[in-house]
Design a protein around this motif. Structure first.
Motif, mmCIF file in Angstrom:
data_model
loop_
_atom_site.group_PDB
_atom_site.id
_atom_site.type_symbol
_atom_site.label_atom_id
_atom_site.label_comp_id
_atom_site.label_asym_id
_atom_site.label_seq_id
_atom_site.Cartn_x
_atom_site.Cartn_y
_atom_site.Cartn_z
ATOM 1 N N LEU A 1 40.083 51.855 41.998
ATOM 2 C CA LEU A 1 40.166 50.572 41.309
ATOM 3 C C LEU A 1 40.922 50.638 39.997
ATOM 4 C CD1 LEU A 1 36.509 49.470 42.005
ATOM 5 C CD2 LEU A 1 38.554 48.623 43.105
ATOM 6 N N VAL A 2 41.626 51.742 39.739
ATOM 7 C CA VAL A 2 42.243 51.918 38.436
ATOM 8 C C VAL A 2 43.291 50.868 38.143
ATOM 9 C CG1 VAL A 2 44.010 53.512 39.258
ATOM 10 C CG2 VAL A 2 43.256 53.620 36.870
ATOM 11 N N VAL A 3 43.959 50.369 39.153
ATOM 12 C CA VAL A 3 45.023 49.401 38.879
ATOM 13 C C VAL A 3 44.486 48.074 38.403
ATOM 14 C CG1 VAL A 3 46.564 50.439 40.571
ATOM 15 C CG2 VAL A 3 45.110 48.531 41.249
ATOM 16 N N LEU A 4 43.172 47.851 38.541
ATOM 17 C CA LEU A 4 42.610 46.591 38.069
ATOM 18 C C LEU A 4 42.202 46.647 36.607
ATOM 19 C CD1 LEU A 4 40.395 45.345 40.991
ATOM 20 C CD2 LEU A 4 42.689 44.669 40.337
ATOM 21 N N ALA A 5 42.079 47.834 36.049
ATOM 22 C CA ALA A 5 41.651 47.932 34.669
ATOM 23 C C ALA A 5 42.755 47.428 33.750
ATOM 24 C CB ALA A 5 41.305 49.384 34.323
ATOM 25 N N ALA A 6 42.378 46.579 32.806
ATOM 26 C CA ALA A 6 43.366 45.998 31.903
ATOM 27 C C ALA A 6 42.825 45.997 30.489
ATOM 28 C CB ALA A 6 43.709 44.576 32.329
ATOM 29 N N PRO A 7 43.687 46.167 29.483
ATOM 30 C CA PRO A 7 43.220 46.144 28.112
ATOM 31 C C PRO A 7 42.625 44.793 27.757
ATOM 32 C CG PRO A 7 45.528 46.817 28.255
ATOM 33 C CD PRO A 7 45.130 46.345 29.603
ATOM 34 N N ILE A 8 41.663 44.814 26.862
ATOM 35 C CA ILE A 8 41.022 43.592 26.407
ATOM 36 C C ILE A 8 41.512 43.273 25.010
ATOM 37 C CG2 ILE A 8 38.812 42.540 25.814
ATOM 38 C CD1 ILE A 8 37.560 44.294 27.929
ATOM 39 N N ALA A 9 41.896 42.037 24.792
ATOM 40 C CA ALA A 9 42.355 41.634 23.467
ATOM 41 C C ALA A 9 41.222 41.779 22.465
ATOM 42 C CB ALA A 9 42.848 40.188 23.506
ATOM 43 N N ASN B 1 45.713 38.506 57.066
ATOM 44 C CA ASN B 1 44.985 39.456 57.915
ATOM 45 C C ASN B 1 43.513 39.097 58.080
ATOM 46 O OD1 ASN B 1 43.949 40.142 55.422
ATOM 47 N ND2 ASN B 1 44.295 42.354 55.642
ATOM 48 N N GLY B 2 43.108 37.958 57.540
ATOM 49 C CA GLY B 2 41.728 37.519 57.668
ATOM 50 C C GLY B 2 40.779 38.114 56.656
ATOM 51 N N LEU B 3 41.297 38.914 55.732
ATOM 52 C CA LEU B 3 40.490 39.541 54.693
ATOM 53 C C LEU B 3 41.080 39.229 53.321
ATOM 54 C CD1 LEU B 3 40.073 43.060 56.352
ATOM 55 C CD2 LEU B 3 38.339 41.248 56.278
ATOM 56 N N ILE B 4 40.221 39.143 52.325
ATOM 57 C CA ILE B 4 40.671 38.950 50.949
ATOM 58 C C ILE B 4 40.507 40.284 50.235
ATOM 59 C CG2 ILE B 4 40.313 37.706 48.794
ATOM 60 C CD1 ILE B 4 38.988 35.476 50.532
ATOM 61 N N ASP B 5 41.605 40.986 50.009
ATOM 62 C CA ASP B 5 41.479 42.284 49.362
ATOM 63 C C ASP B 5 41.400 42.121 47.844
ATOM 64 O OD1 ASP B 5 44.113 42.335 48.180
ATOM 65 O OD2 ASP B 5 44.951 43.053 50.070
ATOM 66 N N THR B 6 41.169 43.229 47.172
ATOM 67 C CA THR B 6 40.911 43.196 45.742
ATOM 68 C C THR B 6 42.052 42.569 44.958
ATOM 69 O OG1 THR B 6 39.583 45.198 45.988
ATOM 70 C CG2 THR B 6 40.254 44.612 43.763
ATOM 71 N N LEU B 7 43.278 42.946 45.259
ATOM 72 C CA LEU B 7 44.421 42.402 44.526
ATOM 73 C C LEU B 7 44.625 40.926 44.815
ATOM 74 C CD1 LEU B 7 47.067 45.280 44.725
ATOM 75 C CD2 LEU B 7 45.548 44.672 42.831
ATOM 76 N N GLU B 8 44.337 40.488 46.040
ATOM 77 C CA GLU B 8 44.471 39.074 46.363
ATOM 78 C C GLU B 8 43.476 38.227 45.569
ATOM 79 O OE1 GLU B 8 46.163 39.162 50.958
ATOM 80 O OE2 GLU B 8 44.001 39.387 50.600
ATOM 81 N N GLY B 9 42.386 38.840 45.140
ATOM 82 C CA GLY B 9 41.390 38.114 44.361
ATOM 83 C C GLY B 9 41.680 38.033 42.878
ATOM 84 N N VAL B 10 42.578 38.884 42.376
ATOM 85 C CA VAL B 10 42.840 38.945 40.936
ATOM 86 C C VAL B 10 43.273 37.612 40.331
ATOM 87 C CG1 VAL B 10 44.374 39.941 39.180
ATOM 88 C CG2 VAL B 10 43.203 41.432 40.794
ATOM 89 N N SER C 1 44.517 48.142 49.361
ATOM 90 C CA SER C 1 45.739 47.574 48.789
ATOM 91 C C SER C 1 46.054 48.193 47.430
ATOM 92 C CB SER C 1 45.588 46.060 48.626
ATOM 93 O OG SER C 1 44.525 45.741 47.746
ATOM 94 N N LEU C 2 45.093 48.924 46.874
ATOM 95 C CA LEU C 2 45.293 49.549 45.570
ATOM 96 C C LEU C 2 46.033 50.868 45.685
ATOM 97 C CD1 LEU C 2 41.725 48.968 44.093
ATOM 98 C CD2 LEU C 2 43.713 47.471 43.939
#
Length: 213
Positions: A13-21, A106-115, A193-194
């Motif tokens: 899940l590292v690609v989802l981590a983002a800096p916080i203002a 594909n009938g699934l909602i992957d992590t990136l599609e939910g961002v 997808s990550l």
């Protein structure tokens, strides 16, 4: 069939981590406790899981998060996070993705599609240690559902001031769906997808809940 060893799920899940203002602390001792309670509903990824979550901003700058979910993949770890959508003014209410988010059909909602709906990881709901976005991948420190697929979680922790201040705008997402029901996260449904190093099953959103739902 390629199996996923829990001890090796250290990147998923590292690609989802983002800096916080940055945001300033409110040290006013009269600050009221703020509590937000939401239903957690399945995201449409072949699971009937559901539950609830309660987020509490405490006057000392800490947050308390409680999560209860039934119907998850039994005896498997479930990564879970506070996700948030941020603009130049701070956090704004996100939402849980719908079937319209399935961009590849594909009938699934992957992590990136939910961002686009729930935003990037703003805090990692681990059982021990660090809770920052840097631990978004710490699967060995996320809760494991019991043999009946029930996950119970409660933790109070210090967090970034922006998360504390904007807690009422954040979404809770619990990940991990055993699509083929064989008791492990495997590659039968393809890679995440990550990263191709990990199964899709391990990172699929299972349930989601927050202010926009």
């Amino acid at each position: 069939m390629k199996k996923l060893l829990i001890s090796t799920v250290a990147m998923a899940l590292v690609v989802l981590a983002a800096p916080i203002a940055s945001a300033g602390h409110d040290d006013n001792p009269s600050q009221q406790v703020r509590t937000y309670t939401y239903e957690l509903n399945q995201v449409g990824n072949n699971t009937d899981a559901s539950g609830w979550t309660r987020l509490t901003a405490l006057p000392n700058g800490k947050v308390q998060v409680k999560v209860y979910v039934e119907g998850l993949a039994p005896s498997l770890p479930h990564a879970q996070h506070l996700h948030g959508v941020m603009n130049e003014s701070g956090f704004v209410a996100g939402s849980c993705p719908t079937v319209a988010a399935d961009s590849d059909g594909n009938g699934l909602i992957d992590t990136l599609e939910g961002v686009p709906s729930y935003g990037f990881v703003r805090a990692s709901l681990t059982t021990t240690g660090d809770t920052s976005p840097s631990s978004a991948l710490a699967v060995d420190r996320f809760p494991v559902a019991d043999e009946n697929g029930v996950l119970e979680y409660s933790r109070t922790f210090s967090t970034d001031p922006a998360v504390w201040a904007g807690l009422g705008a954040l979404e809770v997402v619990v990940h991990g769906v055993d699509l083929n029901g064989n008791g492990v996260y495997d590659f039968e449904s393809g890679p995440s997808s990550l990263t191709s190093a990990f199964p899709l099953e391990a990172t699929l959103p299972a349930v989601c809940g927050g202010p926009g739902n």
